[in-house]
Design an enzyme around this catalytic site. Structure first.
Site, PDB file in Angstrom:
ATOM      1  N   SER A  99      -4.514  10.237  -3.055  1.00 12.05           N
ATOM      2  CA  SER A  99      -3.322   9.696  -3.187  1.00 12.05           C
ATOM      3  C   SER A  99      -3.037   8.683  -2.853  1.00 12.05           C
ATOM      4  O   SER A  99      -1.654   8.053  -2.742  1.00 12.05           O
ATOM      5  CB  SER A  99      -2.318  10.813  -3.228  1.00 12.05           C
ATOM      6  OG  SER A  99      -1.900  10.189  -1.156  1.00 12.05           O
ATOM      7  N   LEU A 109       1.935   1.641  -3.833  1.00 10.12           N
ATOM      8  CA  LEU A 109       1.254   2.204  -4.286  1.00 10.12           C
ATOM      9  C   LEU A 109       0.923   3.484  -4.095  1.00 10.12           C
ATOM     10  O   LEU A 109       0.836   4.578  -4.717  1.00 10.12           O
ATOM     11  CB  LEU A 109      -0.323   1.651  -3.666  1.00 10.12           C
ATOM     12  CG  LEU A 109      -1.687   2.123  -5.367  1.00 10.12           C
ATOM     13  CD1 LEU A 109      -1.198   1.754  -6.313  1.00 10.12           C
ATOM     14  CD2 LEU A 109      -2.743   1.143  -4.394  1.00 10.12           C
ATOM     15  N   HIS A 110       1.041   3.916  -2.726  1.00  8.87           N
ATOM     16  CA  HIS A 110       0.865   5.520  -2.423  1.00  8.87           C
ATOM     17  C   HIS A 110       1.606   6.579  -2.787  1.00  8.87           C
ATOM     18  O   HIS A 110       1.709   7.305  -3.697  1.00  8.87           O
ATOM     19  CB  HIS A 110       0.387   5.448  -0.606  1.00  8.87           C
ATOM     20  CG  HIS A 110       0.442   6.574  -0.788  1.00  8.87           C
ATOM     21  ND1 HIS A 110      -0.162   8.526  -1.319  1.00  8.87           N
ATOM     22  CD2 HIS A 110       2.093   7.540   0.335  1.00  8.87           C
ATOM     23  CE1 HIS A 110       0.198   9.399   0.024  1.00  8.87           C
ATOM     24  NE2 HIS A 110       1.842   8.945   0.093  1.00  8.87           N
ATOM     25  N   ARG A 111       3.264   6.176  -3.172  1.00 11.94           N
ATOM     26  CA  ARG A 111       4.036   6.763  -3.555  1.00 11.94           C
ATOM     27  C   ARG A 111       3.785   6.922  -4.891  1.00 11.94           C
ATOM     28  O   ARG A 111       4.121   7.828  -5.914  1.00 11.94           O
ATOM     29  CB  ARG A 111       5.283   6.077  -3.353  1.00 11.94           C
ATOM     30  CG  ARG A 111       6.331   6.427  -3.166  1.00 11.94           C
ATOM     31  CD  ARG A 111       7.662   6.540  -3.222  1.00 11.94           C
ATOM     32  NE  ARG A 111       7.886   4.984  -3.322  1.00 11.94           N
ATOM     33  CZ  ARG A 111       8.585   4.706  -1.834  1.00 11.94           C
ATOM     34  NH1 ARG A 111       9.114   5.375  -1.150  1.00 11.94           N
ATOM     35  NH2 ARG A 111       8.401   3.329  -1.135  1.00 11.94           N
ATOM     36  N   PHE A 113       1.415  -1.015  -0.071  1.00 11.67           N
ATOM     37  CA  PHE A 113       0.027   0.210  -0.279  1.00 11.67           C
ATOM     38  C   PHE A 113       0.884   1.315   0.011  1.00 11.67           C
ATOM     39  O   PHE A 113       0.428   2.138  -0.337  1.00 11.67           O
ATOM     40  CB  PHE A 113      -1.207   0.207   1.268  1.00 11.67           C
ATOM     41  CG  PHE A 113      -2.146   0.811   1.270  1.00 11.67           C
ATOM     42  CD1 PHE A 113      -2.741   0.556  -0.419  1.00 11.67           C
ATOM     43  CD2 PHE A 113      -2.856   1.399   1.970  1.00 11.67           C
ATOM     44  CE1 PHE A 113      -3.786   1.562  -0.380  1.00 11.67           C
ATOM     45  CE2 PHE A 113      -3.731   2.713   1.725  1.00 11.67           C
ATOM     46  CZ  PHE A 113      -4.387   2.887   1.014  1.00 11.67           C
TER      47      PHE A 113
END
Length: 188
Positions: free
Chosen positions: A176, A28-30, A25
């Site tokens: 984000s 993915l956020h980055r 996760f």
């Protein structure tokens, strides 16, 4: 939101599933930040709340075929390939229902709230204790991912709530983390 990709965690004797989901996760956020993507949502089809709360072992990405392709060609899964199985992109089933998947924030630590108040209001901890009783603390039964903030470097828990199932989709943008306060993702 007419396509999806499932990412399933593979069993690993060295790392618990919750730790792997947090790492996945976080990556993915980055990537969503780097791509400035507001058109990709996430859900956790195997999530559980309560005493055995968990996000489960599957993260589902939702979006258009173009948006998902842009994400998957960005190489964001580098370093995770040995720990996950990624499905092919597929169309969302026609009869899929919908739900909001959102971040939920809680006041879970009275002592932290007191320190924060004391600092902001130039009070002593004793004065802050008078304003913030222990009763403000809440026991949370929502699943969460443990993430590290890229701006502050601090570790925090991102609690995730899957809203009520709805018959009709609601359009909107995603943050984000792939979460939204109002936009829905397909649920099947």
């Amino acid at each position: 939101m007419d396509h999806y990709i499932d990412i399933r965690l593979l069993p690993d004797p060295e790392f618990p599933a919750a730790m792997l989901m947090g790492a996945l996760f976080g990556k993915l956020h980055r990537s969503l930040v780097e791509l400035q993507a507001a058109d990709l949502g996430v859900s956790f089809p195997e999530h559980r709340h309560g005493p055995k709360r968990s996000l489960g072992q599957r993260l589902r990405l939702h979006g258009s075929a173009a948006a998902l392709d842009r994400l998957m060609t960005a190489g964001w899964l580098k370093g995770m390939r040995d720990h996950v199985s990624v499905s092919d992109m597929a169309e969302v089933p026609i009869k899929a229902r919908h739900r909001v998947v959102r971040r939920k924030q809680f006041k879970t630590n009275a002592e932290r709230l007191r320190r924060r108040r004391a600092q902001r209001h130039n009070e002593t901890l004793e004065q802050a204790r008078e304003h913030i009783p222990d009763s403000v603390e809440r026991k949370v039964d929502l699943p969460f991912a443990t993430l590290r903030s890229y701006s502050t470097g601090q570790t925090f828990s991102l609690f995730i709530e899957h809203g009520e199932i709805q018959d009709e989709p609601v359009a909107g943008s995603f943050n984000s983390y792939g979460l939204s306060q109002e936009a829905t993702v397909p649920w099947f």
